[in-house]
Write a protein that holds these residues in place. Structure first.
Motif, PDB file in Angstrom:
ATOM      1  N   ASP A 173       0.667  -1.174  -0.154  1.00 33.65           N
ATOM      2  CA  ASP A 173       0.121  -0.122   0.034  1.00 33.65           C
ATOM      3  C   ASP A 173       0.905   1.150   0.012  1.00 33.65           C
ATOM      4  N   GLY A 174       2.325   1.075  -0.244  1.00 37.33           N
ATOM      5  CA  GLY A 174       3.002   2.256  -0.320  1.00 37.33           C
ATOM      6  C   GLY A 174       3.540   2.748   1.112  1.00 37.33           C
ATOM      7  N   SER A 175       3.101   2.244   2.235  1.00 39.46           N
ATOM      8  CA  SER A 175       3.513   2.411   3.413  1.00 39.46           C
ATOM      9  C   SER A 175       5.020   2.091   3.479  1.00 39.46           C
ATOM     10  N   PRO A 176       5.623   2.432   4.728  1.00 38.65           N
ATOM     11  CA  PRO A 176       7.146   1.933   4.718  1.00 38.65           C
ATOM     12  C   PRO A 176       7.131   0.401   4.978  1.00 38.65           C
ATOM     13  N   GLY A 177       8.041  -0.363   4.499  1.00 41.67           N
ATOM     14  CA  GLY A 177       8.153  -1.733   4.719  1.00 41.67           C
ATOM     15  C   GLY A 177       7.181  -2.505   3.520  1.00 41.67           C
ATOM     16  N   ARG A 178       5.938  -1.868   3.145  1.00 41.12           N
ATOM     17  CA  ARG A 178       5.259  -2.363   2.116  1.00 41.12           C
ATOM     18  C   ARG A 178       5.352  -1.395   0.940  1.00 41.12           C
ATOM     19  N   GLU A 179       6.507  -0.973   0.236  1.00 41.70           N
ATOM     20  CA  GLU A 179       6.463  -0.160  -0.786  1.00 41.70           C
ATOM     21  C   GLU A 179       5.999  -0.596  -2.114  1.00 41.70           C
ATOM     22  N   PHE A 180       5.480  -0.042  -2.976  1.00 43.23           N
ATOM     23  CA  PHE A 180       4.835  -0.369  -4.225  1.00 43.23           C
ATOM     24  C   PHE A 180       6.193  -0.733  -4.953  1.00 43.23           C
ATOM     25  N   TYR A 181       6.201  -1.925  -6.070  1.00 45.38           N
ATOM     26  CA  TYR A 181       7.147  -2.152  -6.763  1.00 45.38           C
ATOM     27  C   TYR A 181       7.013  -1.375  -8.151  1.00 45.38           C
ATOM     28  N   VAL A 230       4.556   5.494 -13.785  1.00 47.88           N
ATOM     29  CA  VAL A 230       3.174   6.104 -14.562  1.00 47.88           C
ATOM     30  C   VAL A 230       2.046   5.147 -13.932  1.00 47.88           C
ATOM     31  N   LEU A 231       2.344   3.887 -13.289  1.00 41.28           N
ATOM     32  CA  LEU A 231       1.412   3.100 -12.614  1.00 41.28           C
ATOM     33  C   LEU A 231       0.996   3.820 -11.542  1.00 41.28           C
ATOM     34  N   MET A 232       2.043   4.480 -10.743  1.00 38.64           N
ATOM     35  CA  MET A 232       2.019   5.058  -9.211  1.00 38.64           C
ATOM     36  C   MET A 232       0.969   6.248  -9.690  1.00 38.64           C
ATOM     37  N   GLU A 233       1.028   7.109 -10.612  1.00 41.88           N
ATOM     38  CA  GLU A 233       0.347   8.197 -10.818  1.00 41.88           C
ATOM     39  C   GLU A 233      -1.059   7.676 -11.006  1.00 41.88           C
ATOM     40  N   PHE A 234      -1.466   6.738 -11.857  1.00 42.54           N
ATOM     41  CA  PHE A 234      -2.785   5.996 -12.024  1.00 42.54           C
ATOM     42  C   PHE A 234      -3.324   5.594 -10.696  1.00 42.54           C
ATOM     43  N   VAL A 235      -2.574   5.065  -9.669  1.00 43.91           N
ATOM     44  CA  VAL A 235      -2.937   4.614  -8.307  1.00 43.91           C
ATOM     45  C   VAL A 235      -3.365   5.771  -7.448  1.00 43.91           C
ATOM     46  N   GLU A 236      -2.614   6.745  -7.480  1.00 44.78           N
ATOM     47  CA  GLU A 236      -2.578   8.028  -6.806  1.00 44.78           C
ATOM     48  C   GLU A 236      -4.031   8.661  -7.354  1.00 44.78           C
ATOM     49  N   ASN A 237      -4.191   8.873  -8.522  1.00 46.72           N
ATOM     50  CA  ASN A 237      -5.457   9.312  -9.289  1.00 46.72           C
ATOM     51  C   ASN A 237      -6.658   8.414  -8.681  1.00 46.72           C
ATOM     52  N   SER A 238      -6.705   7.318  -8.906  1.00 50.69           N
ATOM     53  CA  SER A 238      -7.945   6.397  -8.421  1.00 50.69           C
ATOM     54  C   SER A 238      -8.223   6.751  -6.852  1.00 50.69           C
ATOM     55  N   ARG A 239      -6.910   6.864  -6.038  1.00 52.39           N
ATOM     56  CA  ARG A 239      -7.170   7.038  -4.404  1.00 52.39           C
ATOM     57  C   ARG A 239      -7.893   8.067  -4.392  1.00 52.39           C
ATOM     58  N   LYS A 240      -7.297   9.444  -5.268  1.00 55.14           N
ATOM     59  CA  LYS A 240      -8.279  10.719  -5.007  1.00 55.14           C
ATOM     60  C   LYS A 240      -9.469  10.623  -5.218  1.00 55.14           C
ATOM     61  N   SER A 241      -9.856   9.836  -6.452  1.00 53.41           N
ATOM     62  CA  SER A 241     -11.144   9.848  -6.696  1.00 53.41           C
ATOM     63  C   SER A 241     -11.928   8.953  -6.066  1.00 53.41           C
ATOM     64  N   MET A 242     -11.317   8.172  -5.368  1.00 54.87           N
ATOM     65  CA  MET A 242     -11.869   7.308  -4.325  1.00 54.87           C
ATOM     66  C   MET A 242     -12.535   7.992  -3.055  1.00 54.87           C
ATOM     67  N   LYS A 243     -11.637   8.891  -2.737  1.00 56.69           N
ATOM     68  CA  LYS A 243     -11.802   9.948  -1.589  1.00 56.69           C
ATOM     69  C   LYS A 243     -12.769  10.787  -1.941  1.00 56.69           C
ATOM     70  N   GLU A 244     -13.115  11.294  -2.950  1.00 56.63           N
ATOM     71  CA  GLU A 244     -14.026  12.226  -3.256  1.00 56.63           C
ATOM     72  C   GLU A 244     -15.216  11.440  -3.257  1.00 56.63           C
ATOM     73  N   ALA A 245     -15.245  10.282  -3.896  1.00 54.03           N
ATOM     74  CA  ALA A 245     -16.497   9.422  -3.805  1.00 54.03           C
ATOM     75  C   ALA A 245     -16.792   9.049  -2.557  1.00 54.03           C
ATOM     76  N   GLY A 246     -15.924   8.910  -1.771  1.00 52.70           N
ATOM     77  CA  GLY A 246     -16.241   8.402  -0.345  1.00 52.70           C
ATOM     78  C   GLY A 246     -17.034   9.381   0.439  1.00 52.70           C
ATOM     79  N   ARG A 247     -16.489  10.698  -0.019  1.00 51.27           N
ATOM     80  CA  ARG A 247     -17.133  11.777   0.775  1.00 51.27           C
ATOM     81  C   ARG A 247     -18.793  11.593   0.620  1.00 51.27           C
ATOM     82  N   GLY A 248     -19.221  11.481  -0.884  1.00 50.60           N
ATOM     83  CA  GLY A 248     -20.476  11.501  -1.352  1.00 50.60           C
ATOM     84  C   GLY A 248     -20.956  10.267  -1.172  1.00 50.60           C
ATOM     85  N   GLY A 249     -20.274   9.397  -0.571  1.00 51.52           N
ATOM     86  CA  GLY A 249     -20.783   7.947   0.068  1.00 51.52           C
ATOM     87  C   GLY A 249     -21.239   7.359  -1.323  1.00 51.52           C
TER      88      GLY A 249
END
Length: 643
Positions: A596-604, A608-627
């Motif tokens: 999950d990108g935390s220390p000790g469990r870094e992504f390989y 380019v793929l990291m950007e994709f994951v970051e973007n999908s997390r952002k959209s997830m947080k926004e969607a999470g606010r709206g439930g």
């Protein structure tokens, strides 16, 4: 089972041998194939095939043993090294053999012999008797049996086929009947002649264009990562325009019919109107569904583009991957050559038996008759094995690339390291995977054979059911091939055996079902566009180069040859690309599941793929606010905390 689902993926940590029993089984099978080859050579089939034999069972160019009940058998033919057919043009297309008496002669007639007197003269001057053994050269013109026992004249000029000691007519027109069966569309031979001469005159151009298609394929492999976004947009716009246009035209036709139909109240007009209405409604529903699918998929297309981008980088780091199709193809050609040679040997093995005309045929007795079935299974299994080895090699190399954090620390040639791992540890897994596909392929081939046999007999119901079965088996084979490839990737990561790997890979694919669908539809279409691009550019270059020949009929064949070759080359290269994308996707899915990108469990993964994951997390947080539902849907894919 709870424990196994918790089993961690440990990329490249330990290597152990997998599926050893299957490897032993495969080796035993190959020894069986070798036994068939040895048996057919030992029973004299190789000598018969290479030296040739006459209608009485004698092998040309050596002393022979007498066959019971056959005249003219057991002759000493040491000086008569060539097989000569009395009527070489009488070909039986059904049984694929020449229906004519065959004799051993000491020389082939190098000039055309028009009458029996010429045959007699040839026998006296060259010492080569072209009539059957019981006639002396002096009796050729006098003996009444000569009509049956001498060649059909005029005897065509013929020359020995290299290595095979058969006299074959130099002028191929005698095989016209045979050729007609193959080429029905060419009415007169002049067109055929012009086509062939067209290919011969432009052979340099053809070679050049084939090289061009190779170069274009290589260039496309490098630049596809930069144009993948453009390709996706082209695809989206085409689909939208196509579906909207089709629906619009149908509604317009319906309105036009409706306005003009008021004057004409016939039954036919009413039926037409109703049919148009149904078509238009169906098209509208289809378009709406398509738009909904595209809305759902739009986020997943971003992943496809990111994966294509990384795949391009893989090819820059591992340039040897590009040459993978070449040596696979080379090994397959070698194996097929061997297979065909042994098949020809099998055709001439067996003990001599007289047939109804009093000539000798070679037939195998008892259980040996079924040897060629074993041989056919061998063809499919070993071909699939060679292709599976390619998949495993590619998977191993890409996995090494993905799970090496410091790209500088990659082995000198990850491909060779991967081949080494495959040969040392995983051959059994590959044998098992290819065997499963063979099991599906053989019934399909048997059904297809039955289907071709039923062609004339109009039993529509049976043929329809056969077609359905063939289709189902084909779909099953395609699904299994896809699953196998992911299983090989899992084996390359974890060194687990085939069944465990297949199960693990399947679980991950099901968890990411929508992404898999997006990658397989959008990705395949992008690669298809790539193939079309290569074929079109090669074809265009061909038209411009061939333009100096004003005779347009000559163009057709060289252009068809070039386009086919370009398509094959593009297919070989882009299928490797597709493999790399599939392997990267599985690696990516495992990476997001366990890290999950935390220390000790870094992504390989790549930036380019990291950007994709970051973007999908952002959209997830926004969607999470709206439930929103988006958040719930993306959670198991990205947030790996609950694992």
């Amino acid at each position: 089972s709870h424990k196994s689902s918790k089993r961690e993926w440990k990329p490249l940590e330990d290597h152990s041998c997998t599926d050893v029993p299957w490897l032993l089984l495969f080796i035993l099978f190959c020894i069986g194939m070798g036994f068939i080859c040895g048996f057919s050579i030992a029973t004299g089939a190789a000598a018969r095939l290479l030296s040739g034999y006459d209608s009485y069972g004698n092998i040309c160019g050596q002393k022979n043993v007498k066959v019971e009940g056959i005249v003219n058998s057991g002759l000493d033919l040491t000086h008569k090294k060539y097989v000569f057919f009395l009527d070489p043009c009488n070909i039986d297309l059904v049984h694929q053999k020449i229906k004519s008496i065959a004799l051993c002669v000491s020389a082939c007639p190098r000039t055309e012999l028009k009458t029996l007197a010429d045959v007699q003269k040839f026998a006296e001057t060259n010492g080569s008797t072209l009539c059957s053994y019981e006639l002396q050269p002096t009796e050729y013109t006098t003996d009444p049996r000569a009509a049956k026992l001498c060649p059909k004249y005029p005897v065509p000029e013929s020359a020995p086929i290299p290595f095979f000691h058969r006299c074959a007519p130099v002028n191929i027109s005698c095989y016209a009947k045979f050729a007609e069966a193959l080429i029905t569309f060419v009415s007169d031979s002049s067109v055929l002649h012009r086509l062939i001469s067209g290919v011969m005159t432009s052979k340099e151009i053809i070679m050049g264009l084939c090289l061009l298609s190779l170069v274009l394929s290589m260039i496309l492999m490098v630049i596809i990562r930069y144009i993948s976004r453009v390709l996706v947009w082209i695809l989206t716009i085409l689909v939208i325009l196509g579906s909207l246009g089709g629906t619009g035209v149908l509604w317009w036709l319906y309105a036009k019919q409706r306005l003009s139909a008021n004057a004409l109240e016939t039954q036919i007009a009413k039926d037409n109107l109703q049919a148009l209405l149904i078509y238009a409604i169906a098209a509208t529903v289809f378009t709406v569904i398509l738009f909904l699918i595209m809305l759902i998929m739009r986020k997943r297309v971003a992943l496809t583009i990111a994966l294509f981008h990384v795949a391009g980088k893989v090819f820059i780091h591992l340039p040897l991957l590009v040459f993978q199709p070449f040596w696979t193809f080379f090994v397959l050609i070698l194996f097929w050559t061997y297979w065909i040679a042994v098949l020809l040997f099998l055709g001439t093995t067996g003990s001599p038996v007289p047939n109804e005309e009093g000539f000798v045929e070679f037939q195998m007795a008892g259980p040996l008759k079924y040897m060629w079935w074993y041989h056919v299974v061998g063809l499919i299994w070993i071909s699939e094995f060679i292709l599976a080895c390619q998949q495993m090699t590619v998977a191993g190399a890409v996995v090494t690339y993905y799970f090496t954090r410091e790209k500088r620390n990659l082995p000198f040639t990850p491909i060779l390291a991967s081949v080494n791992r495959l040969v040392c540890y995983h051959l059994g897994t590959v044998a098992k995977g290819s065997f499963i596909i063979t099991l599906v392929k053989i019934p399909r081939m048997i059904l297809m054979y039955i289907h071709t046999q039923l062609k004339g007999k109009e039993n529509a119901c049976a043929r329809c059911m056969l077609k359905a079965c063939i289709c189902c088996l084909w779909c099953l084979e395609k699904c299994l091939t896809y699953l196998n490839q992911n299983a090989y990737t899992a084996t390359a990561i974890n060194s687990t055996n085939f069944c465990t790997s297949a199960k693990d890979a399947f679980v991950i694919l099901v968890e990411n079902a929508l992404r898999v669908a997006a990658i397989n539809t959008v990705g395949d279409f992008m690669l298809f566009l790539g193939k079309v691009l290569i074929v079109c550019s090669t074809g265009l270059a061909g038209i411009m180069l061939l333009n100096y020949q004003r005779d347009y009929t000559i163009w057709v064949l060289p252009l068809i040859i070039v386009c086919l070759f370009a398509f094959l080359v593009a297919h070989c290269f882009l299928s490797i690309y597709e493999m790399v994308v599939d392997v990267l996707f599985l690696c990516f899915a495992i990476d997001t599941k366990y890290n999950d990108g935390s220390p000790g469990r870094e992504f390989y993964m790549d930036k380019v793929l990291m950007e994709f994951v970051e973007n999908s997390r952002k959209s997830m947080k926004e969607a999470g606010r709206g439930g929103g539902a988006e958040g719930r849907e993306l959670k198991p894919m990205v947030g790996a905390d609950e694992e």
